[in-house]
Enzyme design. Structure first.
Site, short mmCIF file in Angstrom:
data_model
loop_
_atom_site.label_atom_id
_atom_site.label_comp_id
_atom_site.label_asym_id
_atom_site.label_seq_id
_atom_site.Cartn_x
_atom_site.Cartn_y
_atom_site.Cartn_z
N HIS A 75 5.47 6.19 11.20
CA HIS A 75 4.92 6.01 9.85
C HIS A 75 3.92 7.14 9.61
O HIS A 75 2.71 6.94 9.60
CB HIS A 75 4.25 4.63 9.78
N ARG B 14 11.25 3.91 2.74
CA ARG B 14 10.99 2.99 3.86
C ARG B 14 12.27 2.26 4.17
O ARG B 14 12.97 1.81 3.26
CB ARG B 14 9.88 2.01 3.51
N LYS C 80 25.60 -3.56 -1.97
CA LYS C 80 27.07 -3.51 -2.09
C LYS C 80 27.69 -2.78 -0.91
O LYS C 80 28.89 -2.55 -0.89
CB LYS C 80 27.45 -2.76 -3.37
N ARG D 285 0.80 -1.22 0.00
CA ARG D 285 0.00 0.00 0.00
C ARG D 285 0.84 1.28 0.00
O ARG D 285 0.55 2.21 -0.75
CB ARG D 285 -0.94 0.04 1.22
N THR D 286 1.82 1.34 0.86
CA THR D 286 2.53 2.62 0.99
C THR D 286 3.24 2.97 -0.32
O THR D 286 3.08 4.06 -0.86
CB THR D 286 3.50 2.58 2.18
C1 NCD Z 1 2.04 -0.97 8.12
C2 NCD Z 1 3.55 -0.78 8.17
O1 NCD Z 1 4.25 -1.03 7.19
O2 NCD Z 1 3.98 -0.33 9.21
N1 NCD Z 1 1.56 -1.15 6.82
C3 NCD Z 1 1.31 -0.05 6.04
O3 NCD Z 1 2.18 0.73 5.73
N2 NCD Z 1 0.04 0.14 5.64
C4 NCD Z 1 1.55 -1.98 9.08
C5 NCD Z 1 2.13 -3.36 9.06
O4 NCD Z 1 3.02 -3.68 8.27
O5 NCD Z 1 1.66 -4.15 9.87
#
Ligand code: NCD
Length: 310
Positions: A135, A107, A86, A57-58
């Site tokens: 997040h 991320r 590397k 999703r993100t």
């Molecule tokens: C979450 C995350 O990555 O922290 N997911 C997300 O970004 N929607 C929650 C999770 O991974 O459980």
């Protein structure tokens, strides 16, 4: 990093004032109503997505957001396909990618990595999740969903259930909610997965937020306006045995919802594993797939804000 205005990056949700959050919600709502008016706002702009950890999703909502604004996207979705494999540092990777793009979503499994990135980047950096820490764009998604479902944030009783220790979405949403008057927080987790004490002290206690902690979801169910379910974060555990013991601590079922308010709003950042039975999906109180949809629009609003596009 005190204010987003000096850096134009978003690393922690508290860099945004509540007024800025209201503006983003208003903008996202307008985008939902008039998408065509935004289709060329980012023509010629490039978003880079640097994902050193798995995501559906993100990453895809960021990409969808930029494409919907007329911009373009590039990036990688696993560390192994980048020069991180590397031994390249985050600072050098970001210095490089900021020569190829106008904005970066990142991320990383290490807490603080996006902050380091922002310090070395020539363009805005957005934290798409850093380890078990924060997040902020999931929080913006959650806030937009709550706003559309409830119309306000004040005076809500919000339950968080599951892995409150490693769940970064929980930490960021609690920080954001702690600024609204009358919000009560109900923390439901196994003993081993309780909210970290730094969040309790620096967020809840510092802001005098009323909160309770329990291991029993059913005993607090009737009090809740929002129930935020979370996945047990397997990738942050030190051993598989503990994960297996704790993974099914809470499974939300239609039976457990019998005592819940009729206008309860059930959220989950997703991915879901076992913690919400699929039978709950039919319940009108299940809002987690609507929540997914909102993620795209709030990220469109955020990209425009960070790029100073009206
Ligand atoms: C979450 C995350 O990555 O922290 N997911 C997300 O970004 N929607 C929650 C999770 O991974 O459980």
């Amino acid at each position: 990093m005190d204010s987003m205005n000096s850096t134009k990056s978003l690393i922690d949700i508290l860099q945004l004032t509540t007024e800025e959050i209201d503006e983003l919600i208003a903008k996202a709502t307008d985008i939902i109503e008039n998408p065509a008016a935004y289709a060329h706002k980012c023509d010629g702009k490039i978003l880079a997505t640097l994902f050193f950890e798995p995501s559906t999703r993100t990453r895809l909502s960021f990409e969808s957001a930029m494409l919907s604004l007329g911009g373009q996207v590039l990036g990688f979705s696993e560390a192994q396909s980048s020069s991180a494999a590397k031994g390249e540092s985050v600072a050098d990777t970001v210095r490089t990618v900021s020569c190829y793009s106008d904005i970066i979503a990142m991320r990383h499994p290490k807490e603080g990595a996006p902050l380091v990135a922002a310090m070395h980047s020539l363009v805005p950096v957005i934290n798409g999740g850093d380890g078990g820490h924060n997040h902020p764009t999931q929080t913006l998604t959650d806030l937009l969903t709550i706003h559309h479902e409830k119309g306000h944030f004040n005076d809500l009783t919000v339950g968080f259930c599951g892995d409150l220790k490693f769940g970064r979405t929980v930490h960021s949403l609690i920080s954001a909610l702690s600024r609204y008057p009358g919000v009560k927080i109900v923390l439901v987790s196994p003993e081993e997965l309780k909210l970290p004490s730094y969040v309790k002290k620096e967020v809840l206690q510092k802001n005098n937020v009323e909160y309770v902690q329990t291991t029993d979801l059913e005993s607090v169910m009737p009090d809740l306006d929002i129930l935020y379910m979370t996945r047990v974060q397997r990738e942050r555990f030190f051993n598989e045995e503990d994960y297996l013991r704790l993974k099914d601590s809470y499974i939300l079922t239609p039976e457990k919802l019998r005592t819940a308010k009729s206008d309860l709003c059930i959220l989950h950042p997703l991915p879901r594993v076992n913690e919400i039975s699929v039978a709950v999906d039919k319940d009108p109180r299940a809002c987690y797939f609507k929540q997914v949809r909102y993620g795209r629009y709030i990220r469109m609003a955020l990209i425009m804000k960070l790029l100073d596009i009206e």
